[in-house]
Motif scaffolding. Structure first.
Motif, PDB file in Angstrom:
ATOM      1  N   LEU A   1       0.948  -1.049  -0.001  1.00  0.00           N
ATOM      2  CA  LEU A   1       0.004  -0.060  -0.135  1.00  0.00           C
ATOM      3  C   LEU A   1       0.802   1.132   0.027  1.00  0.00           C
ATOM      4  N   TRP A   2       2.022   1.014   0.786  1.00  0.00           N
ATOM      5  CA  TRP A   2       2.881   2.380   0.956  1.00  0.00           C
ATOM      6  C   TRP A   2       3.489   2.420  -0.312  1.00  0.00           C
ATOM      7  N   SER A   3       3.770   1.385  -1.204  1.00  0.00           N
ATOM      8  CA  SER A   3       4.485   1.778  -2.446  1.00  0.00           C
ATOM      9  C   SER A   3       3.498   2.260  -3.711  1.00  0.00           C
ATOM     10  N   GLU A   4       2.124   1.883  -3.403  1.00  0.00           N
ATOM     11  CA  GLU A   4       1.003   2.548  -4.331  1.00  0.00           C
ATOM     12  C   GLU A   4       1.074   3.982  -4.123  1.00  0.00           C
ATOM     13  N   MET A   5       1.120   4.328  -2.605  1.00  0.00           N
ATOM     14  CA  MET A   5       0.994   5.715  -2.556  1.00  0.00           C
ATOM     15  C   MET A   5       2.320   6.642  -2.866  1.00  0.00           C
ATOM     16  N   VAL A   6       3.469   5.775  -3.011  1.00  0.00           N
ATOM     17  CA  VAL A   6       4.660   6.564  -3.291  1.00  0.00           C
ATOM     18  C   VAL A   6       4.637   6.569  -5.008  1.00  0.00           C
ATOM     19  N   ASP A   7       4.097   5.563  -5.563  1.00  0.00           N
ATOM     20  CA  ASP A   7       4.053   5.657  -7.090  1.00  0.00           C
ATOM     21  C   ASP A   7       3.074   6.860  -7.469  1.00  0.00           C
ATOM     22  N   LEU A   8       1.945   6.953  -6.688  1.00  0.00           N
ATOM     23  CA  LEU A   8       0.836   7.853  -6.943  1.00  0.00           C
ATOM     24  C   LEU A   8       1.704   9.526  -6.684  1.00  0.00           C
ATOM     25  N   LEU A   9       2.404   9.558  -5.563  1.00  0.00           N
ATOM     26  CA  LEU A   9       3.078  10.686  -5.497  1.00  0.00           C
ATOM     27  C   LEU A   9       4.015  11.049  -6.616  1.00  0.00           C
ATOM     28  N   VAL A  10       4.828   9.983  -6.860  1.00  0.00           N
ATOM     29  CA  VAL A  10       5.858  10.451  -8.277  1.00  0.00           C
ATOM     30  C   VAL A  10       5.090  10.668  -9.305  1.00  0.00           C
ATOM     31  N   GLU A  11       4.225   9.922  -9.724  1.00  0.00           N
ATOM     32  CA  GLU A  11       3.607   9.860 -11.120  1.00  0.00           C
ATOM     33  C   GLU A  11       2.754  11.132 -11.223  1.00  0.00           C
ATOM     34  N   HIS A  12       2.028  11.835 -10.263  1.00  0.00           N
ATOM     35  CA  HIS A  12       1.425  13.119 -10.157  1.00  0.00           C
ATOM     36  C   HIS A  12       2.177  14.119  -9.232  1.00  0.00           C
ATOM     37  N   ALA A  13       3.368  14.016  -9.485  1.00  0.00           N
ATOM     38  CA  ALA A  13       4.180  15.029  -8.721  1.00  0.00           C
ATOM     39  C   ALA A  13       3.864  16.457  -8.812  1.00  0.00           C
ATOM     40  N   THR A  14       3.674  16.831  -9.882  1.00  0.00           N
ATOM     41  CA  THR A  14       3.339  18.274 -10.448  1.00  0.00           C
ATOM     42  C   THR A  14       2.061  18.949  -9.801  1.00  0.00           C
ATOM     43  N   ARG A  15       0.998  17.861  -9.360  1.00  0.00           N
ATOM     44  CA  ARG A  15      -0.132  18.053  -9.231  1.00  0.00           C
ATOM     45  C   ARG A  15      -0.412  18.480  -7.647  1.00  0.00           C
ATOM     46  N   PHE A  16       0.749  18.030  -6.948  1.00  0.00           N
ATOM     47  CA  PHE A  16       0.479  18.339  -5.504  1.00  0.00           C
ATOM     48  C   PHE A  16       1.288  19.478  -5.078  1.00  0.00           C
ATOM     49  N   VAL A  17       0.690  20.157  -4.018  1.00  0.00           N
ATOM     50  CA  VAL A  17       1.231  21.476  -3.397  1.00  0.00           C
ATOM     51  C   VAL A  17       1.749  21.176  -2.041  1.00  0.00           C
TER      52      VAL A  17
END
Length: 790
Positions: A201-217
């Motif tokens: 689950l943590w790995s999926e969250m990291v992948d989500l953070l990396v894949e959409h890094a530009t969308r996070f503030v």
């Protein structure tokens, strides 16, 4: 408040008033007096069951659940009522107009305005056992409505969080998805319905953070802090997490920060696998940066050229640093690994400053008691580095510090002293080498220190190291006088650390200088220190040298008597042979015979037959063949059957040469008891040849009679039968007989069968040549007397 909401409230109020009766006043007052209790509501509901309509019953339950949303009894009653009365679908539109469906526990409030947004949409009551309909309904609603419904639904069904995350990802609400991930990861009771573990689950969250890094503030989601939390939480997956964090900053466009992350990762991971993963990602990152800069240089940007050169230089340095970084990893795993510190010093090559710093860092980092490898060798190489540079004085300072280190063992400290002395010898400082070793072995006159006492430091026990003294005595013997060497040997004996090799070396040294008597005394001192089997080797050398010196025969006899006194049987043969040889050369032959006779009783069983043969040979050569008769007789009575048989054959052959045919025949007869005709045919062939050559018809028949008697004796011997049965069982397959037990039974039947009886191979079959077969099988060696007469 909007006009629609005002209209809904007014309608709800009107409906509320219309549903109340005068009889309800008592229950309403009771409810007001006990606002936190479910009992008045249950009583109210029971009254409505008897005197109210289904709509009124639902009205009471709805209010009760709204006021006491955490009461299981009220929700259970509501669920049973709605499912049993069948009013869920009939009254849902009206109830939606009157109330919001209350479910404070799950915070799912379907507003009337939201529900009426689609006339075809059903009104949901979470108290009903139809919660499975909510997710499809929420997904069909889409947008904010779907998220709101799911968020409220999640508080009833948290196990569906992964589906909620999928919806949020689909809606591109990535920050909310990350928050949901964190919620379930921080909940120790959460169990994935898809069988995923915490790291997955943590790995999926990291992948989500990396894949959409530009969308996070950064103010909403601190991605770096989250991923670093994972580094502490999943130490066995640090390689992938470091790569994920670096990839996040690459996506964000912060390349310098990404490099810092890669550098931090490869300098902190603890496994080779994680190191290889991060390093490979780092290399790929640098290569991609260089490729993009090379494309920029094609458009002749001066800044890009400079940046390209800088990146290429950095890439080359990264590749050159790889062995150092890998070495750092091994040292982080075990800072006491001596071999890795040595590798690091070698990696620096001719960089003297870094080599010195490596050795000093190693000395500080390594705990001597926990050192993995030869710690003394590290000190030695450190000193040799200065020695090769011509700075012998600094090398001596290092050696002086090294011999004070509390090594794991005395052997290491002894090796350290020896290395120091050898360094002095390499530089032709012989006196300094002797001085160093004298200091190393310095000890009280009478030392009671136990070499193996681990409670004492190696420095307190090193003076009893045989390795140290051995090197010292060899050094003194090489560069000093005989008297100095003798003092060292005597000191070794005083400390009681002498070994058999010490004794031999000391004695040989004195012998080389013609001090033969003193050499013999050293052997005697060694014999006082050591018992058998070590004493045998010392006696062997001592007696050989004493015989060669041709000292008096009486003294030699005393030495041999001392040697054979208490000598174990397995070592006696050599000493007795030396003793007998001495008597033959310098004494009397009869004395030698007595010694050989004693030897036949003293040697080990496996040497006794050889000793008898040697004794017989010597007796025959000194006193003639007849003198060997009592020796043969004693050997035959003493040796085991197999060796006695061979001795009988030799005895008979000797008597035959002397012409004593009758004595030889008697010896053959005596030996026959040891020889079964089936297992020892050679003996009977020799006796038969003897009778043919020297006997007559009567003696030949007597020989055959004895042969039959011996065979019959062995046939009735239980042990022999068993051994024969086993042998036959292995040798061939007997028809009708299975296994060793059956083979033994068959042999027993044959042994007990009456004379002239031959067992048929099959029932009902009679042998046609019964008498002939019986005769041949009973006695295969029978002779036809008529043939002999002819």
């Amino acid at each position: 408040m909007s006009q629609d909401e005002l209209r809904i409230c007014q309608a709800a109020k009107a409906n509320f008033i219309s549903l109340l009766t005068e009889e309800d006043a008592v229950y309403e007052q009771d409810i007001l007096r006990n606002l936190g209790s479910a009992t008045p509501w249950i009583s109210y509901f029971s009254f409505k069951i008897q005197h109210g309509t289904a709509h009124e019953q639902a009205f009471v339950l709805e209010r009760a659940c709204r006021q006491l949303p955490r009461s299981y009894k009220l929700w259970k009653a509501s669920a049973d009522h709605t499912s049993g009365a069948g009013i869920a679908e009939q009254n849902a539109p009206d109830m939606g107009n009157v109330f919001e469906v209350p479910h404070a526990t799950a915070h799912i409030n379907f507003h009337a305005a939201d529900i009426r947004s689609s006339t075809s949409s059903p009104t949901f009551n979470p108290a009903q056992p139809h919660l499975g309909l909510i997710p499809p309904f929420a997904n069909s609603a889409a947008g904010n409505t779907a998220a709101k419904i799911w968020r409220r639904y999640m508080q009833i069904r948290p196990e569906d969080a992964e589906d909620f995350i999928g919806l949020l990802t689909h809606l591109q609400r990535y920050s909310e998805a990350v928050h949901v991930y964190l919620a379930i990861l921080n909940n120790p009771r959460f169990v994935s319905k898809y069988g995923k573990g915490a790291y997955e689950l943590w790995s999926e969250m990291v992948d989500l953070l990396v894949e959409h890094a530009t969308r996070f503030v950064e103010s909403e989601i601190d991605a770096e802090r989250l991923i670093r939390t994972g580094l502490a939480r999943f130490p066995d997956q640090r390689g992938k997490l470091w790569c994920g964090l670096a990839a996040y900053w690459v996506r964000k466009g912060s390349l310098d920060h990404a490099r810092d992350i890669f550098e931090e990762g490869i300098t902190t991971v603890m496994t080779v696998r994680d190191f290889a993963l991060i390093f490979d990602s780092y290399v790929q990152f640098e290569e991609s940066v260089i490729d993009s800069l090379m494309e920029s240089t094609e458009h002749h940007h001066a800044d890009a050229d400079f940046e390209l050169d800088l990146r290429i230089m950095h890439f080359d340095q990264l590749m050159d640093r790889r062995p150092f970084l890998l070495n750092d990893l091994h040292l982080r795993q075990n800072p006491n690994n001596v071999a890795e510190w040595e590798k690091r010093a070698i990696l620096w090559g001719d960089n003297a400053a870094e080599v010195i710093r490596t050795y000093t860092d190693a000395i500080v980092a390594i705990q001597p008691r926990k050192a993995y490898g030869a710690f003394h060798q590290l000190w030695t190489n450190y000193a040799k580095f200065y020695e090769k540079g011509g700075d012998l004085q600094t090398a001596r300072v290092i050696m002086e510090k090294a011999v004070k280190v509390p090594f794991k063992s005395v052997a290491e400290l002894a090796d350290m002293w020896i290395e120091w002395a050898e360094m002095e010898l390499r530089n032709d400082n012989f006196n300094d080498a002797v001085r160093v070793m004298a200091k190393a072995v310095q000890a009280p006159k009478r030392s009671t220190v136990d070499y193996f006492d681990e409670n004492l430091s190696p420095q307190q026990r090193v003076h009893k190291s045989w390795k140290l003294w051995s090197f010292y005595v060899d050094l003194v013997e090489s560069v000093s006088s005989l008297d100095e060497t003798k003092k060292v040997y005597e000191r070794i004996f005083e400390l009681r650390i002498a070994t058999p090799q010490t004794v031999v070396n000391y004695a040989s040294l004195l012998e080389e200088h013609k001090y033969f008597e003193e050499s013999f005394k050293i052997y005697e001192r060694g014999l006082d220190l050591f018992s058998y089997p070590v004493a045998f080797e010392l006696w062997n050398l001592y007696l050989g040298k004493a015989v060669d010196r041709r000292i008096s025969i009486e003294r030699l006899r005393d030495l041999f008597e001392q040697a054979i006194e208490g000598c174990p049987a397995k070592f006696a043969k050599v000493i007795y042979l030396m003793y007998g040889n001495l008597e033959e050369e310098r004494g009397l032959a009869r004395h030698a015979m007595r010694i050989y006779e004693r030897a036949t009783r003293a040697v080990a069983d496996e040497d006794r037959a050889d000793m008898f043969n040697f004794y017989i040979t010597k007796s025959a050569s000194n006193f003639g063949l007849p003198s060997t008769r009592p020796i043969y007789e004693k050997a035959i009575s003493t040796l085991p059957d197999t060796e006695a048989r061979d001795m009988c054959l030799k005895f008979a052959d000797m008597e035959k040469r002397l012409g004593e045919i009758d004595r030889a025949r008697a010896i053959y007869g005596h030996a026959s008891q040891f020889c079964d005709p089936r297992t020892n045919p050679d003996f009977w062939s020799k006796w038969e040849a003897f009778e043919v050559q020297h006997g007559n018809e009567d003696t030949f028949k007597e020989m055959l009679r004895i042969k039959r008697s011996v065979q019959a004796q062995y046939n009735t011997d239980v042990n022999f039968i068993a051994s024969q049965a086993i042998a036959r069982g292995h040798a061939q397959e007997i028809p009708g007989v299975e296994g060793i037990d059956d083979a033994m039974a068959m042999l027993e039947r044959q042994a007990k069968a009456p004379a002239g009886f031959v067992a048929a191979k099959h029932h009902g079959v009679v042998n046609q040549n019964l008498s002939t077969t019986t005769q041949n099988s009973a006695n295969p060696d029978v002779l036809d007397i008529d043939d002999i007469d002819d």
